[in-house]
Write a protein that holds these residues in place. Structure first.
Motif, PDB file in Angstrom:
ATOM      1  N   ASN A  29      35.540  25.127  51.372  1.00 46.88           N
ATOM      2  CA  ASN A  29      36.379  26.283  51.677  1.00 46.88           C
ATOM      3  C   ASN A  29      35.983  27.528  50.860  1.00 46.88           C
ATOM      4  OD1 ASN A  29      38.427  27.345  53.159  1.00 46.88           O
ATOM      5  ND2 ASN A  29      40.051  26.733  51.756  1.00 46.88           N
ATOM      6  N   VAL A  30      34.699  27.631  50.545  1.00 45.13           N
ATOM      7  CA  VAL A  30      34.250  28.638  49.570  1.00 45.13           C
ATOM      8  C   VAL A  30      34.393  30.079  50.082  1.00 45.13           C
ATOM      9  CG1 VAL A  30      31.797  28.598  50.206  1.00 45.13           C
ATOM     10  CG2 VAL A  30      32.441  29.115  47.864  1.00 45.13           C
ATOM     11  N   VAL A  31      34.365  30.283  51.405  1.00 48.91           N
ATOM     12  CA  VAL A  31      34.499  31.654  51.918  1.00 48.91           C
ATOM     13  C   VAL A  31      35.889  32.197  51.574  1.00 48.91           C
ATOM     14  CG1 VAL A  31      34.584  33.091  53.992  1.00 48.91           C
ATOM     15  CG2 VAL A  31      32.788  31.374  53.749  1.00 48.91           C
ATOM     16  N   GLU A  32      36.908  31.393  51.880  1.00 48.69           N
ATOM     17  CA  GLU A  32      38.284  31.829  51.607  1.00 48.69           C
ATOM     18  C   GLU A  32      38.526  31.933  50.096  1.00 48.69           C
ATOM     19  OE1 GLU A  32      41.291  29.336  53.351  1.00 48.69           O
ATOM     20  OE2 GLU A  32      42.888  30.492  52.389  1.00 48.69           O
ATOM     21  N   ILE A  33      38.036  30.962  49.348  1.00 49.53           N
ATOM     22  CA  ILE A  33      38.229  30.987  47.893  1.00 49.53           C
ATOM     23  C   ILE A  33      37.521  32.198  47.290  1.00 49.53           C
ATOM     24  CG2 ILE A  33      37.615  29.762  45.752  1.00 49.53           C
ATOM     25  CD1 ILE A  33      38.337  27.145  47.251  1.00 49.53           C
ATOM     26  N   GLY A  34      36.327  32.509  47.801  1.00 46.51           N
ATOM     27  CA  GLY A  34      35.584  33.683  47.321  1.00 46.51           C
ATOM     28  C   GLY A  34      36.368  34.963  47.560  1.00 46.51           C
ATOM     29  N   ARG A  35      36.944  35.110  48.758  1.00 40.01           N
ATOM     30  CA  ARG A  35      37.727  36.313  49.089  1.00 40.01           C
ATOM     31  C   ARG A  35      38.962  36.408  48.186  1.00 40.01           C
ATOM     32  NH1 ARG A  35      35.841  40.646  52.084  1.00 40.01           N
ATOM     33  NH2 ARG A  35      37.840  41.017  53.060  1.00 40.01           N
ATOM     34  N   THR A  36      39.563  35.250  47.888  1.00 40.21           N
ATOM     35  CA  THR A  36      40.740  35.261  47.012  1.00 40.21           C
ATOM     36  C   THR A  36      40.353  35.715  45.602  1.00 40.21           C
ATOM     37  OG1 THR A  36      41.710  33.493  48.323  1.00 40.21           O
ATOM     38  CG2 THR A  36      42.652  33.845  46.148  1.00 40.21           C
ATOM     39  N   LEU A  37      39.219  35.227  45.108  1.00 41.37           N
ATOM     40  CA  LEU A  37      38.758  35.651  43.775  1.00 41.37           C
ATOM     41  C   LEU A  37      38.471  37.149  43.754  1.00 41.37           C
ATOM     42  CD1 LEU A  37      36.098  32.992  42.627  1.00 41.37           C
ATOM     43  CD2 LEU A  37      38.405  33.286  41.751  1.00 41.37           C
ATOM     44  N   VAL A  38      37.866  37.662  44.850  1.00 37.22           N
ATOM     45  CA  VAL A  38      37.479  39.076  44.936  1.00 37.22           C
ATOM     46  C   VAL A  38      38.709  39.974  45.011  1.00 37.22           C
ATOM     47  CG1 VAL A  38      36.450  40.760  46.538  1.00 37.22           C
ATOM     48  CG2 VAL A  38      35.179  38.696  45.891  1.00 37.22           C
ATOM     49  N   GLY A  39      39.686  39.623  45.834  1.00 36.88           N
ATOM     50  CA  GLY A  39      40.895  40.443  45.997  1.00 36.88           C
ATOM     51  C   GLY A  39      40.786  41.358  47.198  1.00 36.88           C
ATOM     52  N   LYS A  40      41.800  42.198  47.386  1.00 31.57           N
ATOM     53  CA  LYS A  40      41.838  43.083  48.552  1.00 31.57           C
ATOM     54  C   LYS A  40      40.851  44.235  48.414  1.00 31.57           C
ATOM     55  CE  LYS A  40      46.472  42.044  50.065  1.00 31.57           C
ATOM     56  NZ  LYS A  40      47.861  42.461  50.109  1.00 31.57           N
ATOM     57  N   THR A  41      40.456  44.814  49.575  1.00 29.52           N
ATOM     58  CA  THR A  41      39.466  45.899  49.589  1.00 29.52           C
ATOM     59  C   THR A  41      39.854  47.034  48.641  1.00 29.52           C
ATOM     60  OG1 THR A  41      39.040  45.360  51.903  1.00 29.52           O
ATOM     61  CG2 THR A  41      38.201  47.477  51.111  1.00 29.52           C
ATOM     62  N   ASN A  42      41.125  47.433  48.691  1.00 30.89           N
ATOM     63  CA  ASN A  42      41.595  48.514  47.824  1.00 30.89           C
ATOM     64  C   ASN A  42      42.094  47.928  46.499  1.00 30.89           C
ATOM     65  OD1 ASN A  42      42.751  50.658  46.579  1.00 30.89           O
ATOM     66  ND2 ASN A  42      44.005  51.299  48.319  1.00 30.89           N
ATOM     67  N   PRO A  43      41.409  48.220  45.398  1.00 34.58           N
ATOM     68  CA  PRO A  43      41.810  47.643  44.107  1.00 34.58           C
ATOM     69  C   PRO A  43      43.266  47.943  43.735  1.00 34.58           C
ATOM     70  CG  PRO A  43      39.659  48.646  43.919  1.00 34.58           C
ATOM     71  CD  PRO A  43      40.183  49.026  45.278  1.00 34.58           C
ATOM     72  N   ALA A  44      43.806  49.061  44.265  1.00 34.38           N
ATOM     73  CA  ALA A  44      45.200  49.407  43.959  1.00 34.38           C
ATOM     74  C   ALA A  44      46.168  48.383  44.543  1.00 34.38           C
ATOM     75  CB  ALA A  44      45.519  50.803  44.495  1.00 34.38           C
TER      76      ALA A  44
ATOM     77  N   SER B  52      45.206  45.165  45.029  1.00 39.75           N
ATOM     78  CA  SER B  52      44.662  43.870  44.671  1.00 39.75           C
ATOM     79  C   SER B  52      45.378  43.323  43.440  1.00 39.75           C
ATOM     80  CB  SER B  52      43.164  44.062  44.395  1.00 39.75           C
ATOM     81  OG  SER B  52      42.464  42.946  44.804  1.00 39.75           O
ATOM     82  N   ALA B  53      45.826  42.082  43.521  1.00 36.23           N
ATOM     83  CA  ALA B  53      46.652  41.514  42.450  1.00 36.23           C
ATOM     84  C   ALA B  53      45.868  41.363  41.142  1.00 36.23           C
ATOM     85  CB  ALA B  53      47.167  40.151  42.900  1.00 36.23           C
ATOM     86  N   PRO B  54      46.561  41.499  40.014  1.00 37.50           N
ATOM     87  CA  PRO B  54      45.941  41.152  38.728  1.00 37.50           C
ATOM     88  C   PRO B  54      45.476  39.701  38.801  1.00 37.50           C
ATOM     89  CG  PRO B  54      48.124  42.122  38.372  1.00 37.50           C
ATOM     90  CD  PRO B  54      47.972  41.921  39.859  1.00 37.50           C
ATOM     91  N   GLY B  55      44.369  39.414  38.163  1.00 44.94           N
ATOM     92  CA  GLY B  55      43.807  38.058  38.259  1.00 44.94           C
ATOM     93  C   GLY B  55      42.668  38.006  39.254  1.00 44.94           C
TER      94      GLY B  55
ATOM     95  N   ASP C 241      41.579  43.345  38.580  1.00 47.04           N
ATOM     96  CA  ASP C 241      41.413  43.467  37.128  1.00 47.04           C
ATOM     97  C   ASP C 241      40.432  44.565  36.723  1.00 47.04           C
ATOM     98  OD1 ASP C 241      43.207  41.464  36.716  1.00 47.04           O
ATOM     99  OD2 ASP C 241      41.729  39.927  36.195  1.00 47.04           O
ATOM    100  N   TYR C 242      39.417  44.826  37.574  1.00 43.73           N
ATOM    101  CA  TYR C 242      38.354  45.732  37.126  1.00 43.73           C
ATOM    102  C   TYR C 242      38.225  47.020  37.931  1.00 43.73           C
ATOM    103  CZ  TYR C 242      36.703  41.514  34.684  1.00 43.73           C
ATOM    104  OH  TYR C 242      36.606  40.400  33.888  1.00 43.73           O
ATOM    105  N   GLY C 243      38.800  47.076  39.137  1.00 40.30           N
ATOM    106  CA  GLY C 243      38.555  48.234  40.006  1.00 40.30           C
ATOM    107  C   GLY C 243      39.698  49.242  39.999  1.00 40.30           C
ATOM    108  N   MET C 244      39.398  50.459  40.385  1.00 39.63           N
ATOM    109  CA  MET C 244      40.408  51.523  40.464  1.00 39.63           C
ATOM    110  C   MET C 244      40.448  52.171  41.842  1.00 39.63           C
ATOM    111  SD  MET C 244      42.096  52.020  37.599  1.00 39.63           S
ATOM    112  CE  MET C 244      42.600  53.734  37.516  1.00 39.63           C
ATOM    113  N   THR C 245      39.290  52.258  42.524  1.00 43.30           N
ATOM    114  CA  THR C 245      39.236  52.976  43.806  1.00 43.30           C
ATOM    115  C   THR C 245      38.481  52.153  44.853  1.00 43.30           C
ATOM    116  OG1 THR C 245      37.140  54.042  43.271  1.00 43.30           O
ATOM    117  CG2 THR C 245      39.145  55.216  42.621  1.00 43.30           C
TER     118      THR C 245
END
Ligand code: ATP
Length: 148
Positions: A79-94, A96-99, A104-108
């Protein structure tokens, strides 16, 4: 076993985030089967982001992704595709959940650190686009029994 494509973008490489991001991937239990630091040609950038070619930010996106080295990876796991997307977070870092990496690292949205394939079909296409067959290594991790 399922595979996905993750790519740390020039902002992530430039901010010395390869190590912290790779640590998250390894700590999660995913297996890295391909990895390389590389520059991205305009052709590769345009092909990779082809679906956005009509969007107003396309030129900016191509300029950004070709502006410095990226760190491209092929990851393997159940299930690495879904797990990878979860680790990455949403497109807009604003949004995207902490963790998550972007949380954790993006702003825009224009500098959101990392790309991850959004489906098994795109993963297959992107892996074939970014990696040659002999750059992907088949091996066993002894600790896999503790992951699965
Ligand atoms: N409104 C925008 N302005 C600038 N760049 C944008 C905008 N929307 C998306 N992008 C850029 O285009 C990339 C591709 O957008 P997409 O909607 O496919 O998101 P994604 O699948 O989460 O991102 P990626 O493909 O990089 O993983 C985004 O990661 C971002 O860098």
């Amino acid at each position: 076993m399922e595979r996905t494509f993750l790519m740390i973008k020039p902002d992530g490489v430039g901010r010395n985030l390869i190590g912290p991001i790779v640590s998250r991937i390894e700590n999660k239990g995913l297996k890295i089967v391909g990895a390389k630091l590389m520059t991205v040609s305009e052709d590769l950038a345009k092909t990779h982001y082809g679906e956005h070619s009509e969007r107003p930010f396309f030129g900016e996106l191509v300029d950004f992704i070709t502006s410095g080295p990226v760190f491209a990876m092929v990851l393997e796991g159940e299930n690495v595709v879904e797990i990878g997307r979860t680790l990455v977070g949403k497109t807009n870092p604003a949004e995207s959940a902490p963790g998550t990496i972007r949380g954790d690292y993006g702003m825009t949205v224009g500098k959101n650190i990392i790309h991850g394939s959004d489906s098994v079909a795109s993963a297959e296409k992107e892996i074939a686009l970014w990696f040659k067959e002999d750059e992907i290594i088949d091996y066993s991790l002894v600790n896999a029994a503790w992951v699965y």
